[in-house]
Design an enzyme around this catalytic site. Structure first.
Site, PDB file in Angstrom:
ATOM      1  N   ILE A 142      -9.360  -8.064  -1.119  1.00 39.04           N
ATOM      2  CA  ILE A 142      -8.852  -9.319  -1.131  1.00 39.04           C
ATOM      3  C   ILE A 142      -7.568  -9.352  -1.841  1.00 39.04           C
ATOM      4  CG2 ILE A 142     -11.083 -10.547  -2.229  1.00 39.04           C
ATOM      5  CD1 ILE A 142     -10.241 -10.193  -5.067  1.00 39.04           C
ATOM      6  N   ASP A 143      -6.572 -10.291  -1.297  1.00 41.71           N
ATOM      7  CA  ASP A 143      -5.184 -10.428  -1.498  1.00 41.71           C
ATOM      8  C   ASP A 143      -4.936  -9.831  -2.979  1.00 41.71           C
ATOM      9  OD1 ASP A 143      -5.124 -11.286   1.115  1.00 41.71           O
ATOM     10  OD2 ASP A 143      -4.680 -13.372   0.475  1.00 41.71           O
ATOM     11  N   ARG A 144      -3.626  -9.397  -3.196  1.00 40.35           N
ATOM     12  CA  ARG A 144      -3.094  -8.726  -4.281  1.00 40.35           C
ATOM     13  C   ARG A 144      -3.083  -9.868  -5.591  1.00 40.35           C
ATOM     14  NH1 ARG A 144       2.878  -6.025  -5.302  1.00 40.35           N
ATOM     15  NH2 ARG A 144       2.930  -6.012  -7.550  1.00 40.35           N
ATOM     16  N   THR A 146      -4.816 -12.947  -5.438  1.00 42.65           N
ATOM     17  CA  THR A 146      -5.918 -13.467  -5.614  1.00 42.65           C
ATOM     18  C   THR A 146      -6.927 -12.629  -6.740  1.00 42.65           C
ATOM     19  OG1 THR A 146      -5.986 -14.171  -3.292  1.00 42.65           O
ATOM     20  CG2 THR A 146      -8.301 -14.163  -4.208  1.00 42.65           C
ATOM     21  N   ARG A 243      -5.452 -19.134   2.963  1.00 42.07           N
ATOM     22  CA  ARG A 243      -4.026 -19.470   2.650  1.00 42.07           C
ATOM     23  C   ARG A 243      -3.386 -20.038   3.873  1.00 42.07           C
ATOM     24  NH1 ARG A 243      -1.757 -14.005   0.203  1.00 42.07           N
ATOM     25  NH2 ARG A 243       0.187 -15.244   0.032  1.00 42.07           N
TER      26      ARG A 243
END
Length: 329
Positions: A142-144, A146, A243
């Site tokens: 998962i994104d940094r 998030t 996003r």
């Protein structure tokens, strides 16, 4: 691109073991991501981690050969102590699930050398981090920026099964996102192809921009004067998918510094106290990699995000403080 022909001596070994030896300095979870994204092929067909290699098989790994063969080792340097206690949602012999905080990268890279999920998980597990030459590793990303549920494989067998689970799309993930403006429709689907995030410049020059199918479903949970709280589920797992999709329909995620509305982000920081991106992986449902039973894990919103919702005039969604488990349906 890397291309190797299997010799008589190399026959009989599993494909994932062969690739891991060849790419010994590439993070293990990235190796398995390459399997999921069809970048490992045998005799022109998609490679499966568990398949046994035969003499004469041609193994092709798509990507920049120099970068793949000289990547920074995952194990380089001892993990630094955790900046905050690791929030463990679930743990057994095969896997671990954590509530990843915003700002923590999953893997080293792009100037990030420590304090990653990889470091923190292995520091938490200590001597249990490595078993039969397999080091515990995140099973997906998962994104940094998030926060939320992230699964970690503690055994090689669990990692192989997780790779299959995420490849076949049988894991169901749900995200909470606070977005700009008021979304009028209570539900919607964004079916919009996205450009491949990791496509090389050479590939773009030769084939043009590679567009990938991407589908996001959203459901409105609450509306404020400036923002809307939505629950998002995704059919595909493209980089920054939620996003990019929400920005594409004119409702970028609040606090998003890459795809968002920068003046609006500053306004929200001043009025609502939002200091991070409001995107949270709240729930994931999957079949246990070893036992096969259906598992649902949840991570509640942080007090910081709950307070932002209160200031926005939106009720925080109800969520179980503990993960729940149920048998196979």
């Amino acid at each position: 691109m890397i291309e190797r022909t299997i010799s008589e001596d190399g026959a009989g070994q599993r494909l994932d073991k062969y690739v891991r030896k060849l790419l010994r300095d590439v993070p293990l979870s990235h190796v398995y991501k390459m399997f999921r994204t069809k970048k490992v092929r045998v005799n022109g067909s998609r490679g499966k981690p568990e398949q046994l290699l035969q003499a004469g098989d041609v193994v092709v790994i798509r990507g920049d050969e120099e970068q793949l063969l000289t990547a920074r080792p995952e194990s380089e340097g001892a993990p630094r102590p955790s900046r905050q206690p690791l929030k463990v949602l679930f743990e057994d012999e095969a896997m671990l699930a954590i509530d990843k905080p915003s700002g923590m990268a999953v893997h080293p890279g792009s100037g990030i050398e420590s304090g990653t999920v990889v470091d923190e998980v292995r520091a938490y597990l200590g001597p249990r981090a490595v078993r039969n030459e397999f080091a515990a590793s995140p099973a997906h990303r998962i994104d940094r920026d998030t926060s939320g549920v992230l699964l970690v494989a503690k055994t090689r067998r669990a990692m192989v099964r997780f790779t299959e689970i995420f490849t076949e799309g049988s894991a169901h993930k749900s995200y909470l996102a606070l977005v700009k403006g008021k979304i009028e429709k209570d539900r919607g689907t964004i079916d919009l192809p996205l450009s491949e995030h990791e496509q090389t410049l050479k590939s773009k020059q030769q084939r043009g921009i590679n567009m990938q199918e991407a589908v996001t479903h959203y459901r409105v949970l609450g509306r404020g004067a400036l923002v809307t709280l939505v629950e998002c589920t995704i059919e595909t797992g493209r980089t920054h998918q939620i996003r990019r999709h929400m920005a594409a329909i004119g409702h970028p995620v609040a606090g998003d510094r890459k795809h968002g509305d920068f003046p609006f982000n500053r306004e929200l920081k001043a009025k609502l106290g939002l200091k991070r991106m409001f995107l949270h992986a709240q729930r994931i449902t999957f079949h246990h990699p070893i036992k096969g039973e259906r598992v649902t894990l949840e991570a509640p919103l942080t007090p910081e995000l709950t307070e932002v919702l209160r200031r926005a005039g939106i009720d925080a969604p109800s969520s179980n403080d503990r993960p729940t488990r149920s048998s196979r349906a």
